[in-house]
Design an enzyme around this catalytic site. Structure first.
Site, PDB file in Angstrom:
ATOM      1  CB  VAL A  81       2.554  -2.547   3.981  1.00 45.39           C
ATOM      2  CG1 VAL A  81       3.573  -1.526   4.473  1.00 45.39           C
ATOM      3  CG2 VAL A  81       2.434  -3.687   4.976  1.00 45.39           C
ATOM      4  CB  CYS A  82       1.603  -0.394  -0.843  1.00 47.00           C
ATOM      5  SG  CYS A  82       3.013  -1.487  -1.086  1.00 47.00           S
ATOM      6  CB  THR A  83      -3.308   0.562   1.129  1.00 44.77           C
ATOM      7  OG1 THR A  83      -3.444  -0.266  -0.040  1.00 44.77           O
ATOM      8  CG2 THR A  83      -4.561   1.411   1.284  1.00 44.77           C
ATOM      9  CG  MET A  91       0.596   4.843  -1.910  1.00 51.41           C
ATOM     10  SD  MET A  91       1.545   6.131  -2.748  1.00 51.41           S
ATOM     11  CE  MET A  91       2.727   5.145  -3.637  1.00 51.41           C
TER      12      MET A  91
END
Length: 210
Positions: free
Chosen positions: A44-46, A49
């Site tokens: 999810v963070c990828t 970002m």
């Protein structure tokens, strides 16, 4: 310290992927989209970002500087950025704070022990050029942020700062705004010569673009 809307965002000096920054000095004269993520090399963070990097022109035209944060190191961030760029088809240039000691995360209440005692949750702080916190949002670790809403609320804040208005539910740029109840009809005639529609004495709609 309680971080509430209207309070000054705490300053800090820390290492990032773009070198050491003094937050207040780095952000001076700009709005800031300051957001945390749980960890590098996570799915999810990828996507988050990557989406922030893709929206760089949208942030720039609003005079907004994005600033990411997690409790990983600069070296880990730098390696992960390569993955972000490759998988999200973008070029990530904004700084990511390396908060290994969790000092900034704790200062900004980004660590929620019942969720994870070692990683930051998905916090959002919208901070204005006077370094005042104007909006906060908190997302759980399993849910990515809505970037359309982040841009929308920045537009709304900048609109309400410029004109003595408020923005109704689901407002989008170009739509009608509300003349604040604190503005008398007499003053409104001067401030809003385009006129307005009165639905109730306390609910007056006007179009700023007219």
């Amino acid at each position: 310290m309680s971080l509430r809307i209207g309070t000054i965002a705490p300053n800090f000096k820390i290492e990032t992927t773009n070198g050491t920054i003094d937050f207040h000095e780095w952000a001076k004269g700009s709005w800031t989209f300051f957001f945390s993520h749980p960890a590098d090399y996570t799915p999810v963070c990828t996507t988050e970002m990557g989406r922030t990097a893709q929206l760089a022109p949208e942030f720039a035209k609003r005079n907004v500087k994005p600033l990411g944060l997690s409790t990983d190191t600069v070296e880990e961030h730098m390696g992960w950025i390569k993955d972000v760029n490759e998988t999200q088809n973008t070029v990530l240039e904004f700084p990511i704070v390396a908060d290994k000691e969790k000092k900034v995360s704790e200062l900004y209440d980004m660590i929620h022990p019942d969720e994870d005692s070692n990683a930051a949750i998905r916090s959002v702080y919208i901070i204005d050029p006077d370094m005042k916190i104007r909006l906060t949002m908190t997302y759980p670790m399993t849910v990515g942020r809505n970037f359309s809403e982040i841009l929308r609320v920045i537009d709304a804040l900048q609109t309400t700062d410029k004109d003595e208005v408020a923005c109704p539910a689901d407002w989008q740029p170009g739509q009608s705004v509300i003349i604040r109840p604190s503005v008398s009809d007499e003053d409104a005639k001067v401030k809003f010569p385009q006129g307005w529609e009165t639905l109730r004495p306390y609910l007056r709609l006007t179009d700023l673009d007219k």
